[in-house]
Scaffold this motif. Structure first.
Motif, mmCIF file in Angstrom:
data_model
loop_
_atom_site.group_PDB
_atom_site.id
_atom_site.type_symbol
_atom_site.label_atom_id
_atom_site.label_comp_id
_atom_site.label_asym_id
_atom_site.label_seq_id
_atom_site.Cartn_x
_atom_site.Cartn_y
_atom_site.Cartn_z
ATOM 1 N N VAL A 287 3.746 0.930 -1.992
ATOM 2 C CA VAL A 287 2.838 0.042 -2.832
ATOM 3 C C VAL A 287 2.185 -1.100 -1.988
ATOM 4 C CG1 VAL A 287 2.958 -1.711 -4.734
ATOM 5 C CG2 VAL A 287 4.694 0.157 -4.741
ATOM 6 N N THR A 288 2.796 -1.651 -0.872
ATOM 7 C CA THR A 288 2.229 -2.569 0.072
ATOM 8 C C THR A 288 1.220 -1.972 0.600
ATOM 9 O OG1 THR A 288 4.250 -3.651 0.339
ATOM 10 C CG2 THR A 288 2.644 -4.388 1.733
ATOM 11 N N LEU A 289 1.216 -0.547 1.049
ATOM 12 C CA LEU A 289 0.123 0.268 1.614
ATOM 13 C C LEU A 289 -1.160 0.306 0.522
ATOM 14 C CD1 LEU A 289 -1.049 1.791 3.970
ATOM 15 C CD2 LEU A 289 0.365 3.745 3.027
ATOM 16 N N LEU A 290 -0.734 0.548 -0.528
ATOM 17 C CA LEU A 290 -1.803 0.772 -1.509
ATOM 18 C C LEU A 290 -2.591 -0.571 -1.672
ATOM 19 C CD1 LEU A 290 -2.932 2.842 -3.354
ATOM 20 C CD2 LEU A 290 -1.298 2.401 -4.881
ATOM 21 N N LEU A 291 -1.957 -1.823 -1.748
ATOM 22 C CA LEU A 291 -2.382 -3.067 -1.907
ATOM 23 C C LEU A 291 -3.467 -3.331 -0.571
ATOM 24 C CD1 LEU A 291 0.487 -5.377 -3.222
ATOM 25 C CD2 LEU A 291 -1.413 -4.705 -4.344
ATOM 26 N N THR A 292 -2.985 -2.919 0.331
ATOM 27 C CA THR A 292 -3.901 -3.011 1.796
ATOM 28 C C THR A 292 -4.978 -2.106 1.585
ATOM 29 O OG1 THR A 292 -1.739 -3.314 3.079
ATOM 30 C CG2 THR A 292 -3.810 -3.051 4.241
ATOM 31 N N LEU A 293 -4.890 -1.061 0.800
ATOM 32 C CA LEU A 293 -6.154 -0.350 0.786
ATOM 33 C C LEU A 293 -7.324 -0.623 -0.393
ATOM 34 C CD1 LEU A 293 -4.254 3.331 0.958
ATOM 35 C CD2 LEU A 293 -5.778 2.249 2.742
ATOM 36 N N VAL A 294 -6.609 -1.160 -1.514
ATOM 37 C CA VAL A 294 -7.551 -1.926 -2.477
ATOM 38 C C VAL A 294 -8.273 -2.833 -2.076
ATOM 39 C CG1 VAL A 294 -7.322 -3.262 -4.597
ATOM 40 C CG2 VAL A 294 -6.022 -1.379 -4.327
ATOM 41 N N GLU A 295 -7.901 -3.634 -0.771
ATOM 42 C CA GLU A 295 -8.825 -4.657 -0.276
ATOM 43 C C GLU A 295 -9.819 -4.159 0.538
ATOM 44 O OE1 GLU A 295 -6.666 -8.391 1.424
ATOM 45 O OE2 GLU A 295 -5.572 -6.756 2.069
ATOM 46 N N GLU A 296 -9.975 -2.820 0.733
ATOM 47 C CA GLU A 296 -11.099 -2.220 1.515
ATOM 48 C C GLU A 296 -12.325 -2.092 0.792
ATOM 49 O OE1 GLU A 296 -11.365 -0.882 4.244
ATOM 50 O OE2 GLU A 296 -9.213 -1.319 5.037
ATOM 51 N N PHE A 297 -13.637 -2.340 1.249
ATOM 52 C CA PHE A 297 -14.701 -2.612 0.360
ATOM 53 C C PHE A 297 -15.254 -1.199 0.155
ATOM 54 C CE2 PHE A 297 -19.328 -3.227 -0.347
ATOM 55 C CZ PHE A 297 -19.298 -4.242 -1.277
ATOM 56 N N ASP A 298 -15.041 -0.134 0.741
ATOM 57 C CA ASP A 298 -15.691 1.203 0.726
ATOM 58 C C ASP A 298 -15.238 1.470 -0.648
ATOM 59 O OD1 ASP A 298 -16.126 3.923 0.684
ATOM 60 O OD2 ASP A 298 -16.163 3.752 2.903
ATOM 61 N N VAL B 81 -0.775 -10.710 -5.674
ATOM 62 C CA VAL B 81 -1.718 -11.089 -6.899
ATOM 63 C C VAL B 81 -3.178 -11.325 -6.329
ATOM 64 C CG1 VAL B 81 -1.671 -12.000 -9.003
ATOM 65 C CG2 VAL B 81 0.371 -11.528 -8.157
ATOM 66 N N SER B 82 -2.994 -12.150 -5.330
ATOM 67 C CA SER B 82 -4.291 -12.739 -5.123
ATOM 68 C C SER B 82 -5.563 -11.635 -4.599
ATOM 69 C CB SER B 82 -4.285 -13.711 -3.877
ATOM 70 O OG SER B 82 -3.317 -14.792 -4.262
ATOM 71 N N ARG B 83 -4.666 -10.507 -3.924
ATOM 72 C CA ARG B 83 -5.889 -9.395 -3.479
ATOM 73 C C ARG B 83 -6.212 -8.842 -4.612
ATOM 74 N NH1 ARG B 83 -1.685 -6.325 0.873
ATOM 75 N NH2 ARG B 83 -0.936 -8.125 1.961
ATOM 76 N N LEU B 84 -5.599 -8.525 -5.761
ATOM 77 C CA LEU B 84 -6.022 -8.059 -6.934
ATOM 78 C C LEU B 84 -7.078 -8.698 -7.697
ATOM 79 C CD1 LEU B 84 -2.687 -6.328 -7.910
ATOM 80 C CD2 LEU B 84 -4.602 -5.289 -6.557
ATOM 81 N N MET B 85 -6.862 -9.999 -7.588
ATOM 82 C CA MET B 85 -7.770 -10.968 -8.475
ATOM 83 C C MET B 85 -9.113 -10.701 -7.733
ATOM 84 S SD MET B 85 -6.678 -12.606 -10.752
ATOM 85 C CE MET B 85 -7.971 -13.691 -10.981
ATOM 86 N N ASP B 86 -9.339 -10.513 -6.546
ATOM 87 C CA ASP B 86 -10.620 -10.212 -5.811
ATOM 88 C C ASP B 86 -11.466 -9.126 -6.428
ATOM 89 O OD1 ASP B 86 -9.877 -12.143 -3.874
ATOM 90 O OD2 ASP B 86 -9.535 -10.870 -2.514
ATOM 91 N N LEU B 87 -10.870 -8.218 -7.354
ATOM 92 C CA LEU B 87 -11.445 -7.130 -8.109
ATOM 93 C C LEU B 87 -12.570 -7.590 -8.972
ATOM 94 C CD1 LEU B 87 -8.413 -4.758 -8.395
ATOM 95 C CD2 LEU B 87 -10.140 -4.522 -6.845
ATOM 96 N N LEU B 88 -12.098 -8.709 -9.603
ATOM 97 C CA LEU B 88 -13.058 -9.336 -10.743
ATOM 98 C C LEU B 88 -14.241 -9.948 -10.205
ATOM 99 C CD1 LEU B 88 -10.516 -11.459 -12.780
ATOM 100 C CD2 LEU B 88 -11.361 -9.257 -13.279
ATOM 101 N N ALA B 89 -14.327 -10.117 -8.954
ATOM 102 C CA ALA B 89 -15.521 -10.862 -8.178
ATOM 103 C C ALA B 89 -16.305 -9.728 -7.476
ATOM 104 C CB ALA B 89 -15.188 -11.741 -7.028
ATOM 105 N N ASP B 90 -15.941 -8.402 -7.781
ATOM 106 C CA ASP B 90 -16.648 -7.089 -7.133
ATOM 107 C C ASP B 90 -18.131 -7.056 -7.907
ATOM 108 O OD1 ASP B 90 -17.755 -4.245 -6.265
ATOM 109 O OD2 ASP B 90 -15.509 -4.275 -5.414
ATOM 110 N N SER B 91 -19.176 -6.711 -7.077
ATOM 111 C CA SER B 91 -20.323 -6.563 -7.638
ATOM 112 C C SER B 91 -20.579 -5.145 -8.463
ATOM 113 C CB SER B 91 -21.565 -6.912 -6.784
ATOM 114 O OG SER B 91 -21.380 -5.937 -5.560
ATOM 115 N N ARG B 92 -19.806 -4.326 -7.991
ATOM 116 C CA ARG B 92 -20.141 -3.050 -8.644
ATOM 117 C C ARG B 92 -19.102 -3.104 -9.964
ATOM 118 N NH1 ARG B 92 -17.922 -0.815 -2.850
ATOM 119 N NH2 ARG B 92 -16.702 -2.438 -3.218
ATOM 120 N N GLU B 93 -19.782 -2.875 -11.047
ATOM 121 C CA GLU B 93 -19.128 -3.128 -12.367
ATOM 122 C C GLU B 93 -18.065 -1.929 -12.510
ATOM 123 O OE1 GLU B 93 -21.744 -2.932 -15.650
ATOM 124 O OE2 GLU B 93 -22.974 -4.746 -14.914
#
Length: 929
Positions: free
Chosen positions: A103-114, A147-159
């Protein structure tokens, strides 16, 4: 699948591994079980080792998503498959999260911008949360910045990613208050409200719905987040959601869903289950920002869909519940009709109209209950529309009271029940209105005399109407008679009521009638418990005997217990809003369940009490009333004493300020007297110089004759002498006015000291000071009078000198005829000086008179002083104690000085400094002599 797994595990070339993972992805939907069992470990290994290649990472994440997710395509779903599918997804999720590092690995991958990594990562994490929510939540909560990493998803420019991020946060925040708080404090409210605004508020699509669901997750049953939402002024941003136009027809299904969720979000903030303080502050904020006004606009608008209108009524109900300011506003809202009618009247029309939908009628009833909750003013306005003096005789407008009476006696049992419950809420915890409602008279038919409302309710009850109608009327009567002895007396005055109740309770009827029997038992119990024994035939003891003979005490208690054991009673007791699955289940009201809980026990005790115990209880009540009266009397006395104390404190403050002013005045006068003394000494010295000057001048006159320069000097000196006399006269007048002020202030202090016993000690000190200052003034004025007499003697010497100088001036007149005018001028000025000295002597006499009057004032003050000697003795004791303390202080100071000297610090003793000062003063005096 096995070959592909071997290629993924053993191939050294990245392209081979990528192709194998792509092939597994294509097989994973159809052969989910096989791929999951054989390939999951290899896919996790790929995620760990091939982070540099986004393409293979994306394929691996997609394959894991297909294996774990239950979102299968529709053609693959069969009737017996869903449960098996759910179990499969849950099992694979459990395998994946067994190692928390995954799960921690998955959280790290979610941070990737690709995009090819982030999007499948978000979908996989959402699927894991759906399958094993609490376990995954806990892993994310303990991982650093999870949780903070996942909050960044709301700021993603890709809808796409942003919208899936909202869905992920929905799953993440379900039933976890800790994560809800973290998400809220990561600025989630601001971002979600921005998204809703960008998407067009209620006109937006499914994204708005997802955001609203996430907001509900964050706020529901979370007091901390609700407070943060209110303090952050986010309630104001909800107002634009409810702006509707004039044409409200043709709303899309999505808009209806969005608006429904928006209304529910408002209700979350003002729910009756929230802490009262938090609810109240949100209600006030909604009024001040105009949100309540906007909701009332929707309430009165035309063309609004029925389910939205119903939810709006429920929302308005909870926004005004228990908030006086909001309730007053709601009472002032008018429907846009001609003529305008109050919104309450329009809503009550819907409630008693059997053609309206059931849920809408329930919502109106809830709104009416919330309007009257803790609102005595609103209760009075409703009841007043029923009283004879306020009924509109013209009949042009229908009132709330008339609608309730109409509903109470209509043929529709649901209208009967709603009207009875609404009227009961108008009487809730208001004994005054219960008494006033006894005055209401109803005209049943032409030619017959009017009947009281209470009598009409009992008449309908005895006619054997529907169970729902009878339950509603019995609830109204129980509420009306509870805690109101006068209403009980009126009820007992009708001889048919008690036999009807005992007959109902005593019969063995079916299960449907048991509820009515329980309510009849409650009503009879209230008639006993709140009976003031004013009717001889229906005293408490006689009614108990009646129960014993006709029903039996045990049977009566058993029937009384039917109410609280009923299933519908338990359902109604859970929350204030009336929510019933069907009209047949509409039996109990939430507030009435509270009344039953309160009265059931006391009525049971009252039935078993003997007459002696009743008498004792009455005696205890009387004693308590007497005690309350005594307590009330003493409270009144204490209140009056507090007022007197406040007044005395104010008077002491004013006297203290006056005393300070007088002390300042005396200090100013002492300084003025000192200035006068110094000026007088200067005048005396100058006068001595002038006499010497005149003597030398006469010698020069005899020797050298009169010269023009000397004559001019003499003229100037006489002018100065005149000015000094005028100055002295002005100063004496100032002294006169000061003594007059002193006299008046002393008299005022005397009168205030006699009227205020609380300031005696302060007045005594002030009188002593005034007396001392008067003595000083008298001695100073005597000194001044002596100095004035010396001035007169010296003035006479001047005159003698002038007379001696006259013949000299006469002899020399032959030689200087032009100086004859000057001689006449000198004589006139000498006469003026004589008159001024005479005036000074007269002023001296007046000063003596003033001193005599002030001495009489001092005598009066001395008389008062004798009265205050005892208190002075007490103050002396306190002074002695202070002297002892000062002596100790001096000893300590001397010890400290000795220590300082021992340490080598130079310290001057007070005696040394004083002796030094005295020596300097002696030297100055010798020099002056």
């Amino acid at each position: 699948i096995q070959k592909l797994c071997d290629r993924v595990a053993s191939s050294t070339l990245l392209d081979d591994r990528r192709d194998a993972v792509r092939a597994l992805k294509s097989l994973s939907k159809k052969y989910r079980l096989e791929v999951g069992i054989q390939a999951m470990e290899h896919l996790i290994h790929v995620l760990q080792t091939d982070r540099s290649d986004s393409e293979i990472i994306g394929y691996a994440l997609d394959t894991l998503y297909n294996v774990i997710s239950n979102d299968l395509e529709e053609e693959e779903q069969e009737e017996n498959l869903p449960k098996q599918v759910d179990d499969l997804g849950s099992q694979f999720t459990e395998i994946f999260i067994k190692q928390q590092e995954n799960v921690t690995l998955l959280l790290t991958l979610v941070e990737e911008f690709d995009f090819h990594v982030r999007w499948p990562g978000v979908k996989l994490l959402t699927s894991l949360l759906k399958q094993q929510g609490p376990q995954v939540q806990q892993i994310i909560l303990v991982s650093p910045m999870g949780v903070s990493r996942l909050m960044d998803l709301l700021a993603d420019s890709r809808e796409v990613i942003r919208n899936d991020g909202v869905l992920l946060l929905q799953q993440l925040t379900k039933s976890n208050a800790a994560i809800q708080k973290i998400v809220a404090f990561e600025n989630a409210f601001e971002r979600l409200l921005d998204i809703i605004t960008e998407e067009g508020n209620s006109d937006g699509g499914i994204v708005v719905e997802d955001c609203l669901l996430l907001l509900q997750n964050l706020l529901k049953n979370n007091n901390s987040n609700q407070n943060f939402f209110k303090e952050g002024s986010y309630i104001q941003r909800m107002k634009p959601w409810f702006e509707v136009g004039d044409d409200n027809c043709g709303w899309s299904a999505q808009k209806v869903t969005n608006l429904h969720l928006m209304l529910q979000l408002v209700r979350v903030l003002v729910s009756p289950t929230n802490p009262p303080g938090a609810t109240s502050s949100c209600q006030k904020a909604m009024f001040h920002c105009g949100l309540l006004q906007q909701l009332c606009t929707i309430l009165m608008a035309t063309g609004v869909p029925a389910d939205i209108l119903t939810e709006t009524i429920n929302t308005v109900s909870e926004v005004i519940r228990g908030c006086q300011m909001n309730q007053d506003y709601f009472a002032s809202v008018n429907a846009p009709s001609n003529p305008p009618r109050p919104a309450i009247v329009v809503l009550l029309m819907s409630m008693v109209n059997e053609r309206q939908p059931f849920v809408l009628r329930c919502a109106v009833l809830y709104c009416f209950q919330c309007f009257l909750y803790k609102n005595q003013k609103g209760q009075g306005e409703i009841v007043s529309t029923l009283l004879p003096s306020t009924i509109d005789a013209t009949g042009n407008s229908v009132s709330a009271g008339q609608l309730l009476c109409g509903g109470l006696f209509s043929t529709d049992s649901l209208s009967n029940w709603c009207a009875a419950v609404a009227l009961a809420h108008a009487l809730q915890e208001n004994a005054t209105l219960k008494e006033q409602l006894l005055r209401v008279q109803l005209a049943t038919s032409i030619g017959n005399p009017p009947v009281s409302l209470l009598q009409q309710c009992t008449n309908i009850l005895s006619q054997g109407s529907k169970v729902q109608t009878r339950v509603g009327l019995l609830m109204l009567l129980c509420t009306w008679l509870s805690n109101c002895s006068i209403a009980v007396t009126h009820f007992l005055h009708n001889p048919a009521n008690i036999p009807f109740l005992t007959g109902q309770i005593a019969e063995n009827l079916g299960e449907e009638e048991q509820l009515v029997q329980g309510l009849c038992a409650l009503l009879l119990g209230i008639s006993i418990y709140y009976n003031d024994n004013s009717l001889e035939n229906y005293r408490k003891e006689k009614l108990k005997q009646l129960i014993e003979k006709r029903i039996g005490r045990e049977n009566f208690i058993e029937k009384l217990g039917f109410i609280s054991k009923h299933e519908l009673y338990s359902r109604a007791a859970q929350k204030p809003q009336p929510s019933f699955s069907s009209p047949d289940h509409m039996m109990f009201d939430h507030e009435f369940t509270k009344l039953v809980k309160e009265l059931e026990g006391v009525i049971s005790k009252a039935i078993y009490k003997s007459s002696e115990e009743d008498k004792k209880e009455e005696e205890v009540k009387k004693t308590l009333e007497q005690h309350d009266n005594i307590v009330t009397h003493y409270k009144k006395v204490i209140r009056e004493q507090d007022q007197e104390l406040e007044e005395l404190k104010q008077r002491i403050n004013t006297l203290t300020s006056q005393n300070e002013q007088l002390q300042a005045t005396v200090t100013q006068q002492v300084s003025q007297i000192q200035q006068h003394k110094d000026q007088y000494n200067l005048l005396k010295i100058q006068l001595g110089k002038d006499t010497q000057h005149h003597n030398s001048h006469s010698d020069t006159f005899q020797m050298n004759g009169i010269q023009m320069e000397e004559v001019s000097k003499l003229k100037d000196e006489l002018e100065e002498w005149k000015n000094k006399h005028e100055l002295l006269q002005g100063q004496l007048e100032e002294k006169d006015s000061v003594i007059e002020k002193l006299k008046s202030s002393q008299l005022e202090m005397g009168t205030t000291e006699q009227s205020s016993q609380t300031s005696k000690s302060g007045g005594l000190e002030h009188n002593n000071e005034l007396q001392k200052e008067l003595e000083m003034l008298r001695s100073q004025i005597q000194l001044q009078s002596a100095e004035i007499s010396k001035l007169q003697i010296e003035n006479q010497k001047l005159q003698v000198m002038n007379t001696i100088a006259d013949p000299v001036l006469g002899d020399s007149g032959a030689r200087a005829a032009n100086n004859s005018g000057l001689e006449g001028q000198l004589e006139r000025e000498i006469k003026e000086l004589k008159s001024e000295v005479k005036a000074l002597s007269e002023e001296k006499e007046s000063l003596k008179q003033h001193l005599d009057s002030s001495s009489s004032t001092v005598a009066i003050l001395q008389d008062e002083k004798s009265k205050l000697q005892q208190e002075v003795a007490e103050s002396k004791k306190e002074q002695d104690d202070l002297l002892v303390l000062l002596a100790d202080q001096d000893q300590k100071l001397s010890a400290l000085k000795i220590k300082l000297k021992d340490l080598g610090v130079p310290v001057e003793d007070e005696d040394d400094t004083e002796s030094g000062d005295q020596g300097d003063e002696d030297e100055d005096e010798e020099e002056q002599d």
